[in-house]
Design an enzyme around this catalytic site. Structure first.
Site, PDB file in Angstrom:
ATOM      1  N   TYR A 142       0.926  -1.115  -0.018  1.00 57.37           N
ATOM      2  CA  TYR A 142       0.027  -0.025   0.061  1.00 57.37           C
ATOM      3  C   TYR A 142       0.877   1.288   0.073  1.00 57.37           C
ATOM      4  CZ  TYR A 142      -4.504  -2.112   0.643  1.00 57.37           C
ATOM      5  OH  TYR A 142      -5.881  -2.654   0.538  1.00 57.37           O
ATOM      6  N   LYS A 193       3.274 -15.252   1.678  1.00 59.38           N
ATOM      7  CA  LYS A 193       3.634 -16.135   0.697  1.00 59.38           C
ATOM      8  C   LYS A 193       5.076 -16.358   0.667  1.00 59.38           C
ATOM      9  CE  LYS A 193       1.607 -17.135  -2.860  1.00 59.38           C
ATOM     10  NZ  LYS A 193       1.331 -18.467  -3.453  1.00 59.38           N
ATOM     11  N   ASP A 226      -2.685 -18.241   0.008  1.00 59.02           N
ATOM     12  CA  ASP A 226      -3.629 -18.773  -0.818  1.00 59.02           C
ATOM     13  C   ASP A 226      -4.449 -19.644  -0.104  1.00 59.02           C
ATOM     14  OD1 ASP A 226      -1.408 -20.110  -0.892  1.00 59.02           O
ATOM     15  OD2 ASP A 226      -1.572 -20.828  -2.851  1.00 59.02           O
ATOM     16  N   ASP A 250      -6.565  -7.318   3.452  1.00 59.20           N
ATOM     17  CA  ASP A 250      -7.469  -6.563   2.948  1.00 59.20           C
ATOM     18  C   ASP A 250      -8.351  -7.571   2.117  1.00 59.20           C
ATOM     19  OD1 ASP A 250      -9.092  -4.496   1.777  1.00 59.20           O
ATOM     20  OD2 ASP A 250      -8.015  -4.672  -0.111  1.00 59.20           O
ATOM     21  N   ASP A 254     -12.263  -9.427   3.833  1.00 59.61           N
ATOM     22  CA  ASP A 254     -13.539  -9.288   3.006  1.00 59.61           C
ATOM     23  C   ASP A 254     -14.119 -10.611   2.918  1.00 59.61           C
ATOM     24  OD1 ASP A 254     -13.434  -6.480   2.667  1.00 59.61           O
ATOM     25  OD2 ASP A 254     -14.113  -6.794   0.459  1.00 59.61           O
TER      26      ASP A 254
HETATM   27  C1  IPM Z   1     -10.576  -1.673   3.478  1.00 59.87           C
HETATM   28  C2  IPM Z   1     -10.871  -0.907   2.117  1.00 59.87           C
HETATM   29  C3  IPM Z   1      -9.615   0.172   1.757  1.00 59.87           C
HETATM   30  C4  IPM Z   1      -8.300  -0.748   1.874  1.00 59.87           C
HETATM   31  C5  IPM Z   1      -9.746   1.046   0.587  1.00 59.87           C
HETATM   32  C6  IPM Z   1     -11.006   1.724   0.789  1.00 59.87           C
HETATM   33  C7  IPM Z   1      -8.491   2.023   0.371  1.00 59.87           C
HETATM   34  O1  IPM Z   1     -11.049  -1.943   0.985  1.00 59.87           O
HETATM   35  O2  IPM Z   1     -10.516  -0.740   4.577  1.00 59.87           O
HETATM   36  O3  IPM Z   1     -10.494  -2.810   3.427  1.00 59.87           O
HETATM   37  O4  IPM Z   1      -8.070  -1.171   0.657  1.00 59.87           O
HETATM   38  O5  IPM Z   1      -7.639  -0.614   2.591  1.00 59.87           O
HETATM   39 MG    MG Z   2     -11.065  -3.761   1.787  1.00 61.71          MG
END
Ligand code: IPM
Ligand code: MG
Length: 370
Positions: A142, A193, A226, A250, A254
């Site tokens: 990042y 990884k 993975d 990240d 999700d």
């Molecule tokens: C998160 C989001 C952010 C990230 C974006 C909005 C920059 O996806 O907080 O998970 O990638 O960290």
């Molecule tokens: Mg995210």
């Protein structure tokens, strides 16, 4: 009564809607006498771009540095798809994380019993799920330099992102994960990884050393990212605390979020180092979900992740365990009564909006306080 200075950054899309409802929960606890909240508000993301042509203003950054804690809604949306890269909405959030050194992102994934059928996985795989992803938040790809797109002059361009980790960055996030595991089921799974990335080799080495030196009592496992993704959707309950880098965190968070029924359910905390003198740590709390532009402004968004983020704030920044527990119980009770926003509709006949879901949570809070 303790005075708590809060900065609210509602942001974009559904951010302002879920933040408005969360303010009612803040007011509830103030009325209860739990604390005196002095609340400031400012812009971040696309909203800040529209006002100042920047994803966050210097004034808002100053308020963020001064606040005891920050509550953030969400940033981004198609409206800002073509703004300069450095002023894109996400840049405001990334600057907050980086400048305030909020290196530890805690993303719990808890499956409320009432929602076990809303998960994309079978009930038995997710019922009772309670894991936390500890994501490194201020390093890795990042922020690594160089980060460029260069014209090679032959009709080709070259894009470079850089994944960088120093020992100290891995050590401090590993400590957060091990500390947290000690308060839970005492198990950490570290993920990288190392089979293709040097940063993965160092990550594994450093986590192993921290474990050997300081946390021998905690069970440590390593799992390639993975494979961890696969295990998360195969048998998520085998995990307790997962520690991983910024990018894998990240993605995996999700995935973990969806196991619980909806992204609209999950709160998160981004924490800095504890200050040796004041014993305080900088902290920002935000839902894991995004700005959901498709439903923004319609009053349909699920406020639970945002209200839950305020709960995490009470727990992690202010040690208000009783109040934080009350929030979790009130959410569980509202869900158990069958209240559903559209994202967690499942087989429900009727769904409610942002406001009604908050009304229900507030009325459960009233009951718990009585
Ligand atoms: C998160 C989001 C952010 C990230 C974006 C909005 C920059 O996806 O907080 O998970 O990638 O960290
Ligand atoms: Mg995210």
């Amino acid at each position: 009564m303790t005075n708590i200075d809060l900065l609210l950054l509602p942001g974009d899309g559904i951010g302002p809607e879920v933040m408005a409802e969360t303010k009612r929960v803040i007011e509830f606890f103030e009325k209860q006498g739990a604390a005196k909240f002095t609340v400031e508000e400012d812009l971040v993301g696309g909203a800040a771009y529209d006002a100042h042509k920047k994803a966050i203003s210097e004034d808002a950054m100053r308020k963020a540095r001064d606040a005891d804690a920050i509550l953030l809604g969400a940033v981004g949306g198609p409206k800002w798809a073509n703004v300069p890269y450095d002023a894109r909405p996400e840049a405001g959030l990334l600057r907050l994380r980086k400048d305030l050194q909020l290196f530890a992102n805690l993303r719990p994934a808890i499956c409320y019993p009432a929602l076990a059928d809303d998960s994309s996985l079978k009930r038995e795989l997710v019922e009772g799920l309670d894991i936390v992803i500890v994501r490194e938040l201020t390093g890795g790809v990042y922020f690594g330099e160089p980060k460029t797109i260069t014209d090679l002059g032959n009709g080709q361009k070259r894009a470079i992102d850089t994944q960088v980790y120093d020992t100290y960055e891995i050590e401090r996030i590993a400590r957060v994960a091990f500390d947290l595991a000690r308060k839970r089921r005492n198990k950490v799974t570290s993920s990288e990884k190392n089979n293709v990335m040097k940063s993965g080799v160092l990550w594994k080495e450093v986590v192993t050393q921290v474990h050997e030196r300081e946390f021998k009592d905690v069970k440590l496992e390593h799992n390639l990212a993975d494979s961890l993704g696969m295990q998360l959707v195969r048998a998520p309950k085998q995990f307790d605390v997962i520690v991983t880098d910024n990018l894998f965190g990240d993605i995996l968070s999700d995935v973990a979020a969806m196991l619980t029924g909806s992204l609209g359910m999950l709160p998160s905390a981004s924490l800095g180092e504890v200050d040796a003198k004041t014993k305080k740590r900088r902290a920002l709390y935000e839902p894991v979900h995004g700005s959901a532009p498709d439903i923004a402004g319609k009053g349909l968004a699920n406020p639970i992740a945002m209200i839950g983020s305020f709960g995490m704030m009470l727990r992690y920044s202010f040690g208000m365990t009783k109040e934080a527990d009350m929030i979790e119980q009130a959410i569980a009770a509202a869900l158990a009564k069958g209240l559903r926003t559209a994202d967690i509709k499942g087989k429900a006949e009727k769904t409610v909006g942002t406001r009604e879901m908050t009304d229900a949570i507030l009325s459960e809070l009233e009951k718990l306080a009585a």
